[in-house]
Design a protein around this motif. Sequence first.
Motif, PDB file in Angstrom:
ATOM      1  N   ALA A 193      13.752 -20.523  -5.773  1.00 43.19           N
ATOM      2  CA  ALA A 193      14.750 -19.471  -5.586  1.00 43.19           C
ATOM      3  C   ALA A 193      14.574 -18.706  -4.283  1.00 43.19           C
ATOM      4  CB  ALA A 193      14.700 -18.492  -6.755  1.00 43.19           C
ATOM      5  N   GLY A 194      13.369 -18.698  -3.720  1.00 40.30           N
ATOM      6  CA  GLY A 194      13.135 -17.936  -2.497  1.00 40.30           C
ATOM      7  C   GLY A 194      11.665 -17.636  -2.304  1.00 40.30           C
ATOM      8  N   SER A 195      11.391 -16.583  -1.542  1.00 43.67           N
ATOM      9  CA  SER A 195      10.015 -16.219  -1.221  1.00 43.67           C
ATOM     10  C   SER A 195       9.421 -15.322  -2.305  1.00 43.67           C
ATOM     11  CB  SER A 195       9.962 -15.494   0.129  1.00 43.67           C
ATOM     12  OG  SER A 195      10.391 -16.353   1.164  1.00 43.67           O
ATOM     13  N   VAL A 196       8.129 -15.521  -2.560  1.00 46.17           N
ATOM     14  CA  VAL A 196       7.385 -14.735  -3.549  1.00 46.17           C
ATOM     15  C   VAL A 196       6.216 -14.067  -2.837  1.00 46.17           C
ATOM     16  CG1 VAL A 196       6.106 -14.767  -5.714  1.00 46.17           C
ATOM     17  CG2 VAL A 196       8.047 -16.316  -5.390  1.00 46.17           C
ATOM     18  N   PHE A 197       6.025 -12.779  -3.109  1.00 45.99           N
ATOM     19  CA  PHE A 197       4.963 -12.013  -2.469  1.00 45.99           C
ATOM     20  C   PHE A 197       4.031 -11.455  -3.542  1.00 45.99           C
ATOM     21  CE2 PHE A 197       8.813 -11.653   0.040  1.00 45.99           C
ATOM     22  CZ  PHE A 197       8.389 -12.014   1.313  1.00 45.99           C
ATOM     23  N   GLN A 198       2.762 -11.321  -3.180  1.00 48.85           N
ATOM     24  CA  GLN A 198       1.803 -10.614  -4.019  1.00 48.85           C
ATOM     25  C   GLN A 198       1.285  -9.402  -3.260  1.00 48.85           C
ATOM     26  OE1 GLN A 198      -1.220 -13.325  -5.511  1.00 48.85           O
ATOM     27  NE2 GLN A 198      -0.038 -13.614  -7.385  1.00 48.85           N
ATOM     28  N   ALA A 199       1.090  -8.312  -3.979  1.00 45.35           N
ATOM     29  CA  ALA A 199       0.664  -7.068  -3.340  1.00 45.35           C
ATOM     30  C   ALA A 199      -0.323  -6.338  -4.238  1.00 45.35           C
ATOM     31  CB  ALA A 199       1.871  -6.182  -3.045  1.00 45.35           C
ATOM     32  N   GLU A 200      -1.275  -5.670  -3.615  1.00 42.09           N
ATOM     33  CA  GLU A 200      -2.285  -4.875  -4.328  1.00 42.09           C
ATOM     34  C   GLU A 200      -1.930  -3.401  -4.235  1.00 42.09           C
ATOM     35  OE1 GLU A 200      -4.808  -6.061  -6.014  1.00 42.09           O
ATOM     36  OE2 GLU A 200      -4.721  -8.177  -5.427  1.00 42.09           O
ATOM     37  N   LEU A 201      -2.096  -2.686  -5.356  1.00 47.21           N
ATOM     38  CA  LEU A 201      -1.796  -1.262  -5.381  1.00 47.21           C
ATOM     39  C   LEU A 201      -2.938  -0.466  -4.773  1.00 47.21           C
ATOM     40  CD1 LEU A 201       0.233  -2.420  -7.490  1.00 47.21           C
ATOM     41  CD2 LEU A 201      -0.075  -0.301  -8.769  1.00 47.21           C
ATOM     42  N   PRO A 202      -2.641   0.682  -4.178  1.00 45.54           N
ATOM     43  CA  PRO A 202      -3.719   1.553  -3.687  1.00 45.54           C
ATOM     44  C   PRO A 202      -4.585   2.037  -4.841  1.00 45.54           C
ATOM     45  CG  PRO A 202      -1.581   2.223  -2.796  1.00 45.54           C
ATOM     46  CD  PRO A 202      -1.312   1.216  -3.864  1.00 45.54           C
ATOM     47  N   GLN A 203      -5.870   2.183  -4.593  1.00 40.22           N
ATOM     48  CA  GLN A 203      -6.803   2.610  -5.626  1.00 40.22           C
ATOM     49  C   GLN A 203      -6.471   4.005  -6.158  1.00 40.22           C
ATOM     50  OE1 GLN A 203      -9.476   1.063  -6.996  1.00 40.22           O
ATOM     51  NE2 GLN A 203      -9.447  -0.829  -5.824  1.00 40.22           N
ATOM     52  N   ASP A 204      -5.933   4.863  -5.304  1.00 37.63           N
ATOM     53  CA  ASP A 204      -5.699   6.255  -5.702  1.00 37.63           C
ATOM     54  C   ASP A 204      -4.261   6.508  -6.155  1.00 37.63           C
ATOM     55  OD1 ASP A 204      -4.573   5.800  -3.238  1.00 37.63           O
ATOM     56  OD2 ASP A 204      -5.316   7.633  -2.292  1.00 37.63           O
ATOM     57  N   LEU A 205      -3.500   5.457  -6.409  1.00 41.60           N
ATOM     58  CA  LEU A 205      -2.116   5.643  -6.832  1.00 41.60           C
ATOM     59  C   LEU A 205      -2.077   6.224  -8.242  1.00 41.60           C
ATOM     60  CD1 LEU A 205       0.802   5.106  -5.849  1.00 41.60           C
ATOM     61  CD2 LEU A 205       0.713   2.971  -7.136  1.00 41.60           C
ATOM     62  N   LEU A 206      -1.335   7.309  -8.415  1.00 43.21           N
ATOM     63  CA  LEU A 206      -1.241   7.975  -9.711  1.00 43.21           C
ATOM     64  C   LEU A 206      -0.245   7.261 -10.610  1.00 43.21           C
ATOM     65  CD1 LEU A 206      -1.193  11.706  -8.528  1.00 43.21           C
ATOM     66  CD2 LEU A 206      -3.158  10.356  -9.309  1.00 43.21           C
ATOM     67  N   ALA A 207      -0.419   7.452 -11.920  1.00 41.62           N
ATOM     68  CA  ALA A 207       0.527   6.887 -12.876  1.00 41.62           C
ATOM     69  C   ALA A 207       1.894   7.546 -12.706  1.00 41.62           C
ATOM     70  CB  ALA A 207       0.014   7.095 -14.301  1.00 41.62           C
ATOM     71  N   GLY A 208       2.960   6.783 -12.981  1.00 43.02           N
ATOM     72  CA  GLY A 208       4.299   7.322 -12.861  1.00 43.02           C
ATOM     73  C   GLY A 208       5.309   6.241 -12.537  1.00 43.02           C
ATOM     74  N   SER A 209       6.545   6.651 -12.244  1.00 43.11           N
ATOM     75  CA  SER A 209       7.629   5.733 -11.897  1.00 43.11           C
ATOM     76  C   SER A 209       7.859   5.759 -10.387  1.00 43.11           C
ATOM     77  CB  SER A 209       8.916   6.126 -12.625  1.00 43.11           C
ATOM     78  OG  SER A 209       8.750   5.971 -14.021  1.00 43.11           O
ATOM     79  N   TYR A 210       8.075   4.564  -9.820  1.00 45.48           N
ATOM     80  CA  TYR A 210       8.205   4.433  -8.373  1.00 45.48           C
ATOM     81  C   TYR A 210       9.373   3.502  -8.028  1.00 45.48           C
ATOM     82  CZ  TYR A 210       3.479   6.407  -8.114  1.00 45.48           C
ATOM     83  OH  TYR A 210       2.386   7.209  -8.231  1.00 45.48           O
ATOM     84  N   THR A 211       9.880   3.673  -6.800  1.00 49.48           N
ATOM     85  CA  THR A 211      10.894   2.781  -6.253  1.00 49.48           C
ATOM     86  C   THR A 211      10.213   1.741  -5.373  1.00 49.48           C
ATOM     87  OG1 THR A 211      12.609   4.488  -6.281  1.00 49.48           O
ATOM     88  CG2 THR A 211      12.960   2.602  -4.823  1.00 49.48           C
ATOM     89  N   LEU A 212      10.448   0.466  -5.681  1.00 50.95           N
ATOM     90  CA  LEU A 212       9.858  -0.637  -4.926  1.00 50.95           C
ATOM     91  C   LEU A 212      10.801  -1.066  -3.806  1.00 50.95           C
ATOM     92  CD1 LEU A 212       7.756  -2.977  -4.589  1.00 50.95           C
ATOM     93  CD2 LEU A 212       9.180  -4.272  -6.198  1.00 50.95           C
ATOM     94  N   SER A 213      10.261  -1.249  -2.622  1.00 52.20           N
ATOM     95  CA  SER A 213      11.080  -1.713  -1.494  1.00 52.20           C
ATOM     96  C   SER A 213      10.270  -2.673  -0.635  1.00 52.20           C
ATOM     97  CB  SER A 213      11.590  -0.542  -0.647  1.00 52.20           C
ATOM     98  OG  SER A 213      10.506   0.199  -0.119  1.00 52.20           O
ATOM     99  N   ILE A 214      10.978  -3.598   0.004  1.00 50.55           N
ATOM    100  CA  ILE A 214      10.386  -4.544   0.946  1.00 50.55           C
ATOM    101  C   ILE A 214      11.115  -4.405   2.273  1.00 50.55           C
ATOM    102  CG2 ILE A 214       9.919  -6.964   1.465  1.00 50.55           C
ATOM    103  CD1 ILE A 214       9.913  -7.561  -1.463  1.00 50.55           C
ATOM    104  N   GLN A 215      10.354  -4.230   3.336  1.00 48.97           N
ATOM    105  CA  GLN A 215      10.946  -4.172   4.667  1.00 48.97           C
ATOM    106  C   GLN A 215      10.524  -5.421   5.445  1.00 48.97           C
ATOM    107  OE1 GLN A 215      10.500  -0.529   6.759  1.00 48.97           O
ATOM    108  NE2 GLN A 215      11.665  -1.203   8.523  1.00 48.97           N
TER     109      GLN A 215
END
Length: 536
Positions: A193-215
């Motif tokens: 279907a297309g390109s697939v990316f893997q990403a690691e979260l920052p260690q200090d990221l707090l719990a909650g809801s976020y908007t995901l974006s790719i530039q």
Amino acid sequence: MRKRSSFNADTPMYYIRRIIPVLTCLLLLAGCQKEADILPVKTQVSVTLEKAKMLHIADVALEARMETTSDQEVRYGFIISEFETPSLERGKVIEVGTARESTSYSHVYSRTDTGKTYHIRAFSQLKNNTVYSQTQVFKPVAPAIMGVSPAKISNLSPLTISTNLKDLNPDQHVAIYLDQHPLQVGARYKSHAGSVFQAELPQDLLAGSYTLSIQIDDVLITYKEQITVLPGKWVRVLDLPFNNWHSTTTFAYGDWVYALQFKSGKTEFFKQNYKTGDKVNLTPFGPQWFLKSPAIVVKHPYVHFLGGEEFNGGLSGETTAKHLVYNILNDSWSQEGDIPAAARVSAVSGVFEDKLYFGLGHDLPPSWSIGALKLKNDLWSYDLRTKQWKQLADFPQFGRSGCASFMVGPQLHIVGGNERTRTNKENWAYDVRSNSWTRKADYPGNGYTGFTGFSVDGAGYVGLGEIGVFATIDTRELYRTFFRYDRLADSWSSVSEFNGNVPINKYTTADRNLGLLIGTDGLYSSKSLPVYTFIP
């Protein structure tokens, strides 16, 4: 004497005879000129559109081949149109170049709009005659994030992002964000279907809801759904020496993990600091004594071992109702009053103020199956001051085994487990002050039995359940999900999933503001006994 012609210069026949040869020559010349104009296009020039393929975002890569055997100059290029049959008169003409010999040529068209349908042809032109290739249809797709896994993210878990972006150049800059927080971009690979990316979260990221974006370069793509980062973090802090889970019993206190193991015909008892790695050998209850699957309650400086399967040098053990006590401060053992109830293994337990609570569990029948188990539903308290046992209100359902338990405030919670011939997700709370049972909100996870549970900061935590604890190893469905129980709201919420190999056998406890889990590293083939901490 030759006879004179009868046509005089001033007669009509004279002029007809004179003009016929001239007209014949003119007609022959005209025919030769027409053939010279037509034949090179029909027989000496052709063009083929070889590819019309989407590149980065809405760019289209076009490739064609022009063949000619003429030594005259041929003009060539592409035509893009919204009409089904593009031509020089109906479409955007992209002139690529001219040549006097066969050539391959290409062009990248960067002005497509998503949602529109484009018809593309290659052309070549010799003088005033044009030949066209077959038509290809192209419909640009809006760049998009197609999916994210997992939907709810544990803090240390990698994030897998699927897109419809095809044929990205390896040198194109890719940045991934949760709100304004940059993620570390890892592996990148292609799917159908297309390109697939893997990403690691920052260690200090707090719990909650976020908007995901790719530039990607100057194009920003935003995911249509919110990303949830779950609270809590699992960290592997230690690997204990390990022989066989069937001959290992563990508990924890402070920064120390304690292990009782029966190995090579003798009992070993030691503690190891999960922060420093320091190991200290301790004194077992007996040189060949071992206790499997007891209820363990820590009330500083004492550790109470209640019931279980007792071994004394033999390969087989028997269930016991003994109450053994280990003194953490002076590394000594003692035996207090036996439990005035049937012997059992896998009982639930807890402590509130100066009383221990013990009950449920099952015996060990000759035939190991749910139907053969004698499940217990009685509950007892032990007063640490008077050293007296007291029977309390029975659990109001059939007995339970394989359930999770935790103590929050004055309530001992029993979650899920085996109930005669069925499993369940029920959550029952015993209130020590009213000596009564109340059913609470059911466990929301997928597992039904084989749970583990602990409490931290007034909240209960339950997870690692499975479906069918008596299934074969190959068919066991193990889960790594964990949930937090809020006693005041009587509700469950997701926390970070366990990020190790799901242990079949485990012991959990809590100390200060974190939980501790000790369990085999996966199934029975485990080669280590890892220790994990859970930080809410």
